[in-house]
Design a protein around this motif. Structure first.
Motif, short mmCIF file in Angstrom:
data_model
loop_
_atom_site.label_atom_id
_atom_site.label_comp_id
_atom_site.label_asym_id
_atom_site.label_seq_id
_atom_site.Cartn_x
_atom_site.Cartn_y
_atom_site.Cartn_z
N UNK A 143 28.99 -1.76 62.63
CA UNK A 143 28.45 -1.18 61.40
C UNK A 143 28.37 -2.25 60.32
N UNK A 144 29.33 -3.16 60.32
CA UNK A 144 29.32 -4.26 59.34
C UNK A 144 28.06 -5.10 59.43
N UNK A 145 27.54 -5.27 60.65
CA UNK A 145 26.42 -6.19 60.86
C UNK A 145 25.04 -5.52 60.81
N UNK A 146 24.97 -4.23 60.44
CA UNK A 146 23.67 -3.57 60.32
C UNK A 146 22.96 -4.10 59.07
N UNK A 147 21.81 -4.70 59.28
CA UNK A 147 21.05 -5.28 58.17
C UNK A 147 19.60 -4.81 58.13
N UNK A 148 19.15 -4.08 59.15
CA UNK A 148 17.77 -3.60 59.21
C UNK A 148 17.76 -2.14 59.63
N UNK A 149 16.75 -1.36 59.18
CA UNK A 149 16.69 0.08 59.50
C UNK A 149 15.97 0.32 60.82
N UNK A 150 16.62 0.01 61.93
CA UNK A 150 15.98 0.18 63.23
C UNK A 150 17.02 0.43 64.31
N UNK A 151 16.54 0.63 65.53
CA UNK A 151 17.41 0.77 66.72
C UNK A 151 18.48 1.84 66.53
N UNK A 152 18.09 2.97 65.95
CA UNK A 152 19.07 4.02 65.66
C UNK A 152 19.77 4.53 66.93
N UNK A 153 18.99 4.75 67.99
CA UNK A 153 19.61 5.27 69.22
C UNK A 153 20.64 4.28 69.75
N UNK A 154 20.19 3.04 69.91
CA UNK A 154 21.02 2.03 70.55
C UNK A 154 22.24 1.68 69.69
N UNK A 155 22.02 1.45 68.40
CA UNK A 155 23.13 1.10 67.51
C UNK A 155 24.21 2.18 67.52
#
Length: 232
Positions: A143-155
């Motif tokens: 969660x700390x490294x989320x920087x873009x609004x994408x890959x919701x399923x995979x993340x």
């Protein structure tokens, strides 16, 4: 002879895990959804008599029960939960384009599959000499490294996997079973695509070195393939 079981072993990182451990003289249980179609695995099995191929779809309860029964009397030193999907890899999945069936499938494979296989094979792991469960995750689950609004399923599937395996590490610790959560890097595989900077040969070798250095002080850690720790 130590035993290792690999899920999702018919291509990509999975078949590289199988190849390297077979060449090191391990007894390898290579599992995949469609063994009859796993030509590369079958070719490896012809070269290594200690390699056997088994059917396992990590989303199917009957498959998981069957593999646990089949290997009931075989200790598993290292259980590598490698099977995974990344369904939105080549799509722009924004809020208005979600397909919730795809999200649920991603969670069933990437999160629940790992947990269910580990639960089913806990007895075999506990009877082994190494007693190690490995979950192949991703830094995209940080969660700390989320920087873009994408890959919701995979993340979300990998973040859930990380949380589940961290908790499981605490439950399994009294049994002497260790848990490692590993990020293999961005690899040049069908899932990773041709632009990826790393080769499965190199990243699997790196992860094997992390495994070789493992002791119970490392259980529940979230590590890159070079052994550095990733923030949750």
């Amino acid at each position: 002879m130590p035993n290792v079981l690999v899920t999702g072993s018919n291509r990509g990182l999975g078949i590289e895990w199988v190849r390297q451990y077979a060449e090191e003289g391990f007894r390898v249980f290579a599992t995949c959804r469609h063994p009859a179609e796993a030509d590369d695995l079958k070719a490896l099995a012809k070269k290594h008599e200690t390699l056997t191929i088994h059917r396992l779809d990590v989303t199917r309860a009957d498959d998981i029960t069957a593999i646990a029964r089949e290997l009931l009397n075989h200790p598993i030193d290292i259980l590598i939960n490698n099977a995974g999907v990344y369904l939105e890899k080549y799509e722009d999945i924004s809020l208005d384009k979600f397909r919730f069936d795809d999200w649920e499938l991603t969670l069933r494979v990437n999160t629940l599959g790992c947990f269910r296989v580990t639960r089913a094979l806990k007895r075999q792991v506990a009877r082994s000499g190494r007693r190690l469960v490995v979950a192949i995750s991703s830094h995209m689950g940080s969660i700390t490294e989320i920087e873009t609004p994408d890959a919701y399923y995979y993340r979300s599937s990998k973040a859930a996997l990380n949380a589940a395996m961290k908790g499981l590490s605490l439950e399994l610790k009294p049994l002497g079973i260790g848990v490692l959560i590993l990020h293999p890097g961005w690899n040049n595989t069908r899932m990773g695509g041709p632009d990826a900077p790393f080769r499965p040969m190199d990243t699997v070798s790196g992860m094997r070195q992390v495994i070789d250095r493992f002791d119970m002080r490392h259980t529940g850690k979230f590590l890159r393939f070079d052994g550095t720790e990733i923030p949750w």
